[in-house]
Design a protein around this motif. Structure first.
Motif, PDB file in Angstrom:
ATOM      1  N   ALA A 102      38.360  40.913  66.272  1.00 27.79           N
ATOM      2  CA  ALA A 102      37.465  40.175  65.383  1.00 27.79           C
ATOM      3  C   ALA A 102      36.913  41.098  64.304  1.00 27.79           C
ATOM      4  N   SER A 103      36.593  42.349  64.694  1.00 30.88           N
ATOM      5  CA  SER A 103      36.091  43.320  63.724  1.00 30.88           C
ATOM      6  C   SER A 103      37.149  43.642  62.685  1.00 30.88           C
ATOM      7  N   GLN A 104      38.400  43.739  63.128  1.00 32.97           N
ATOM      8  CA  GLN A 104      39.496  43.998  62.187  1.00 32.97           C
ATOM      9  C   GLN A 104      39.622  42.863  61.174  1.00 32.97           C
ATOM     10  N   LEU A 105      39.535  41.634  61.645  1.00 31.96           N
ATOM     11  CA  LEU A 105      39.630  40.495  60.738  1.00 31.96           C
ATOM     12  C   LEU A 105      38.450  40.454  59.773  1.00 31.96           C
ATOM     13  N   GLU A 106      37.256  40.803  60.263  1.00 30.68           N
ATOM     14  CA  GLU A 106      36.092  40.835  59.379  1.00 30.68           C
ATOM     15  C   GLU A 106      36.279  41.878  58.287  1.00 30.68           C
ATOM     16  N   SER A 107      36.839  43.026  58.656  1.00 30.10           N
ATOM     17  CA  SER A 107      37.109  44.062  57.662  1.00 30.10           C
ATOM     18  C   SER A 107      38.101  43.568  56.614  1.00 30.10           C
ATOM     19  N   ASN A 108      39.120  42.837  57.068  1.00 29.86           N
ATOM     20  CA  ASN A 108      40.088  42.277  56.121  1.00 29.86           C
ATOM     21  C   ASN A 108      39.422  41.293  55.170  1.00 29.86           C
ATOM     22  N   GLN A 109      38.498  40.494  55.709  1.00 32.85           N
ATOM     23  CA  GLN A 109      37.771  39.560  54.855  1.00 32.85           C
ATOM     24  C   GLN A 109      36.953  40.308  53.809  1.00 32.85           C
ATOM     25  N   ALA A 110      36.294  41.396  54.247  1.00 30.28           N
ATOM     26  CA  ALA A 110      35.497  42.180  53.306  1.00 30.28           C
ATOM     27  C   ALA A 110      36.382  42.761  52.206  1.00 30.28           C
ATOM     28  N   ASP A 111      37.580  43.224  52.567  1.00 28.39           N
ATOM     29  CA  ASP A 111      38.513  43.743  51.564  1.00 28.39           C
ATOM     30  C   ASP A 111      38.873  42.675  50.541  1.00 28.39           C
ATOM     31  N   ARG A 112      39.077  41.438  51.018  1.00 26.36           N
ATOM     32  CA  ARG A 112      39.397  40.350  50.083  1.00 26.36           C
ATOM     33  C   ARG A 112      38.216  40.051  49.164  1.00 26.36           C
ATOM     34  N   LEU A 113      36.991  40.126  49.699  1.00 26.36           N
ATOM     35  CA  LEU A 113      35.810  39.926  48.860  1.00 26.36           C
ATOM     36  C   LEU A 113      35.715  41.004  47.783  1.00 26.36           C
ATOM     37  N   ILE A 114      35.992  42.244  48.189  1.00 23.73           N
ATOM     38  CA  ILE A 114      35.964  43.349  47.229  1.00 23.73           C
ATOM     39  C   ILE A 114      36.965  43.087  46.105  1.00 23.73           C
ATOM     40  N   ALA A 115      38.195  42.738  46.479  1.00 19.76           N
ATOM     41  CA  ALA A 115      39.242  42.508  45.476  1.00 19.76           C
ATOM     42  C   ALA A 115      38.851  41.372  44.540  1.00 19.76           C
ATOM     43  N   ALA A 116      38.282  40.304  45.090  1.00 24.09           N
ATOM     44  CA  ALA A 116      37.876  39.168  44.257  1.00 24.09           C
ATOM     45  C   ALA A 116      36.742  39.570  43.321  1.00 24.09           C
ATOM     46  N   PHE A 117      35.795  40.352  43.843  1.00 23.00           N
ATOM     47  CA  PHE A 117      34.680  40.774  43.011  1.00 23.00           C
ATOM     48  C   PHE A 117      35.151  41.661  41.862  1.00 23.00           C
ATOM     49  N   MET A 118      36.079  42.594  42.163  1.00 19.61           N
ATOM     50  CA  MET A 118      36.579  43.463  41.110  1.00 19.61           C
ATOM     51  C   MET A 118      37.338  42.666  40.053  1.00 19.61           C
ATOM     52  N   ARG A 119      38.076  41.658  40.482  1.00 14.94           N
ATOM     53  CA  ARG A 119      38.776  40.813  39.499  1.00 14.94           C
ATOM     54  C   ARG A 119      37.774  40.107  38.594  1.00 14.94           C
ATOM     55  N   SER A 120      36.658  39.638  39.185  1.00 12.28           N
ATOM     56  CA  SER A 120      35.660  38.934  38.369  1.00 12.28           C
ATOM     57  C   SER A 120      35.022  39.883  37.356  1.00 12.28           C
ATOM     58  N   LEU A 121      34.764  41.146  37.774  1.00 11.51           N
ATOM     59  CA  LEU A 121      34.205  42.111  36.829  1.00 11.51           C
ATOM     60  C   LEU A 121      35.193  42.421  35.705  1.00 11.51           C
ATOM     61  N   ARG A 122      36.469  42.628  36.069  1.00  8.02           N
ATOM     62  CA  ARG A 122      37.482  42.958  35.055  1.00  8.02           C
ATOM     63  C   ARG A 122      37.687  41.801  34.089  1.00  8.02           C
ATOM     64  N   ASP A 123      37.669  40.577  34.604  1.00  9.20           N
ATOM     65  CA  ASP A 123      37.900  39.408  33.747  1.00  9.20           C
ATOM     66  C   ASP A 123      36.793  39.243  32.703  1.00  9.20           C
ATOM     67  N   GLU A 124      35.569  39.592  33.088  1.00 10.57           N
ATOM     68  CA  GLU A 124      34.431  39.362  32.203  1.00 10.57           C
ATOM     69  C   GLU A 124      34.108  40.568  31.328  1.00 10.57           C
ATOM     70  N   ALA A 125      34.685  41.730  31.622  1.00  9.38           N
ATOM     71  CA  ALA A 125      34.314  42.961  30.913  1.00  9.38           C
ATOM     72  C   ALA A 125      35.197  43.178  29.688  1.00  9.38           C
TER      73      ALA A 125
END
Length: 641
Positions: free
Chosen positions: A607-630
């Motif tokens: 479960a911890s491994q899956l949570e870490s994977n989810q966090a990685d996806r959140l990071i990637a999505a957040f970085m895409r949002s910053l790049r798109d708007e910058a």
């Protein structure tokens, strides 16, 4: 909730894994400062210069080389596009810093001071020492303000990171789905086609066949075009000899050296070694371990002394007659596993059996004393070497830039560049576009040598990156064109290539025909029996990672990469082994993993491994949002200048 609201700024070790930029080495001031070197990117008006990118790129390479078990070359880094990856990560770093500033996050001075006071490198006699702190930073070319800015930034990102980690959660069905995939079993059988037996079955070619083969491929057996180069190669090691070290710097380094030595405890050690050969099988390895365990039991029970067991059992001839005495042993003297065992032992304590490349050891610490601190004059050469190497590491980038600049400004000779960086001009042997020795072993050097400006105009090359803190500039001194070699000179090469091609063609044909026969429902044992070079390996159930001599890793990987067959069907595939053998595999069954068989701890870890994977996806999505708007501008032509 919007992802920006969930994250609200973070970085920490999650983002360090994403960006890995060497701020701790060079300092924020270096990265945020201006300069006359070309701009490779702008992030909301904030410039990233070519020098900043080069330094970040070099640090990333050094990190990867240090962590890799194989030799990494400049060509490998180029193929993976590492320099562009580093630039993207630097852009991400700037975007994150800007975002955090916009949010108004701060880290109190008290927290920064607490972190710095906890760093043992800044301690003297067990406590934080301001003089040691400032001296260590100065040795790294950093100011106190730069370092404290780095700590403040990292603490800020660490604190904000927790908001992201806390937003990820996993449901039980997701865990069950992962278990079903991870722990699945597949029933695999295989036909193995032996390359050596195929080779032995082929007829020898006659002279006419070989000559015809040569005529069709004469260019492949020609001597290629070649060049001889003069070059300047630059590394910190080559620069070290010219670094001047003041007496004040030497005295300061000696004080650090003395403080470290005075805190060291040196153990006196004896051991019993039962050797294990490189080709030993599992029973031989187990027998050696059992012999060491029996010796340990005999010594611990008082049935025998360490001296007696060493004389009777030890294979270390240099210490056997001295009761296994190794004298003073320091970390790194023998092996990492030996060091780990030694670190946990007190005086008079016996280790458990310890495996090294030499075999199995039984270790005892029989005495311990303080390390001897040599006077400055005895330590002078060692300290000067270390200081010169450190100075050379810091001087490398400026020297490499000077080498690149002078060799470009005076392109008709390497002598001015040699004088500017105080390095010799060296000469290579003949180098072709595909191979060479010495400096010619580097693909990047060969590519530069046959570049139009270097080969035809006889200009100096640009600075060629060869590895971490390793570069060169080359120029062509001699050139000779490609020329055909007569058949008589290359007959052995022609024969070898003919045989390789003939074997590969036969293996291709056998693999295709056997797989087709399996697809048509043929009996695999009968198919294999009809071909003298093939063997049928009966099917068995395997999980991921269960490779063995019977089931090679390449075949297992191929089998788990195939779509599973239906309940009454089979699937087939093919694979090539490292020794050239071919495998036709037959997948005849599939079983999903059983989540009910998991214990609570394993379920929690998954479960911890899956949570870490989810966090990685959140990071990637957040970085895409910053790049798109910058507002980000990348100047592609400046990246490799």
């Amino acid at each position: 909730m919007d992802i920006r609201e969930k994250i609200r700024g973070w970085l920490a070790y999650v983002i360090v894994g994403l960006i890995s930029i060497p701020f701790m080495l060079w300092g924020v001031g270096e990265y945020m400062g201006g300069g006359s070197d070309p701009t490779v990117a702008e992030v909301e008006g904030d410039k990233i210069t070519s020098r900043e990118l080069d330094r970040a790129f070099a640090e990333r390479r050094a990190q990867m080389i240090a962590e890799s078990d194989e030799q990494l070359t400049a060509e490998m880094f180029e193929e993976m596009g590492l320099k562009r990856q580093v630039l993207d990560e630097m852009i991400n770093e700037r975007l994150l810093v800007n975002f955090i500033r916009e949010q108004g996050y701060v880290v109190p001075d008290e927290r920064v001071a607490q972190v710095i006071r906890g760093i043992s490198a800044f301690h003297a006699d067990g406590d934080f020492d301001r003089e040691t702190y400032e001296r260590r930073l100065a040795q790294q070319g950093m100011s106190v303000d730069q370092f404290e800015n780095d700590v403040r930034r990292d603490q800020l990102f660490n604190t904000l990171d927790r908001a992201l980690i806390g937003s990820a959660f996993v449901t039980d069905p997701e865990v069950r789905q992962l278990v079903a995939l991870r722990d699945q079993s597949r029933e695999i059988g295989l036909i193995r086609i032996d390359r050596e037996r195929v080779a032995q079955s082929l007829p020898e070619p006659d002279e006419d066949e070989l000559r015809a083969y040569y005529e069709e491929r004469a260019e492949a057996f020609a001597r290629p075009e070649q060049v001889r180069l003069s070059y300047i190669e630059i590394t910190p090691e080559r620069l070290a000899g010219s670094q001047e070290i003041s007496e004040e710097a030497l005295a300061s380094a000696y004080e650090d050296y003395k403080a470290r030595k005075e805190g060291e405890e040196v153990k006196r050690v004896r051991h019993i070694l039962v050797q294990v050969g490189d080709d030993a099988d599992a029973p031989e390895v187990d027998a050696a371990r059992e012999a060491v365990e029996e010796a340990r039991d005999a010594i611990a029970s008082g049935e025998a002394s360490f001296d007696e067991m060493a004389a009777e059992l030890s294979d270390d001839s240099s210490s056997r007659d001295e009761g296994g005495d190794l004298g003073r042993v320091r970390e790194g003297d023998i092996a990492e596993s030996f060091d780990r065992a030694l670190a946990s032992l007190e005086v008079g304590e016996l280790s458990e059996p310890v495996r090294t490349r030499f075999g199995w050891h039984l270790i005892e610490v029989y005495d311990m004393d303080k390390a001897e601190v040599p006077p400055l004059e005895e330590a002078r050469d060692e300290l000067l070497d270390r200081l010169r190497q450190d100075a050379a590491e810091r001087a490398y980038y400026d020297a490499a830039e000077e080498l690149a600049s002078v060799s470009y400004e005076q392109p008709d000779s390497l002598v001015p560049a040699s004088e500017a960086v105080d390095l010799e001009v060296e000469q290579s042997d003949w180098i072709s576009p595909d191979e060479g020795e010495g400096i010619g072993e580097h693909e990047a050097v060969r590519a530069a040598a046959f570049d139009e400006d270097v080969l035809e105009e006889r200009f100096n090359s640009q600075l060629i990156e060869l590895g971490s803190s390793h570069a060169a500039v080359v120029r062509v001194e001699e050139y000779r064109e490609a020329s055909p070699l007569p058949y008589e000179e290359v007959e052995s090469e022609v024969r070898e290539q003919w045989q390789r091609d003939a074997i590969d063609a036969e293996l291709d044909e056998l693999t295709e025909s056997m797989r087709a026969a399996l697809d048509d429902g043929g009996d695999p044992a009968e198919i294999a029996a009809a071909e003298p070079s093939a063997d049928w390996v009966e099917p068995a159930w395997y999980q991921r990672g269960q490779e063995s001599e019977r089931m090679p890793a390449e075949v297992l990987q191929a089998a788990f990469g195939m779509a599973p067959p239906g309940s009454d069907d089979v699937a087939t595939g093919a694979s090539t082994l490292p020794n050239g053998d071919r495998v036709v595999l037959r997948l005849s069954g599939y079983r999903p993993g059983e989540p009910g068989e998991l214990d609570a701890e394993t379920r929690r870890m998954m479960a911890s491994q899956l949570e870490s994977n989810q966090a990685d996806r959140l990071i990637a999505a957040f970085m895409r949002s910053l790049r798109d708007e910058a507002d980000v501008e990348i100047r592609e032509r400046a990246i490799d200048e």
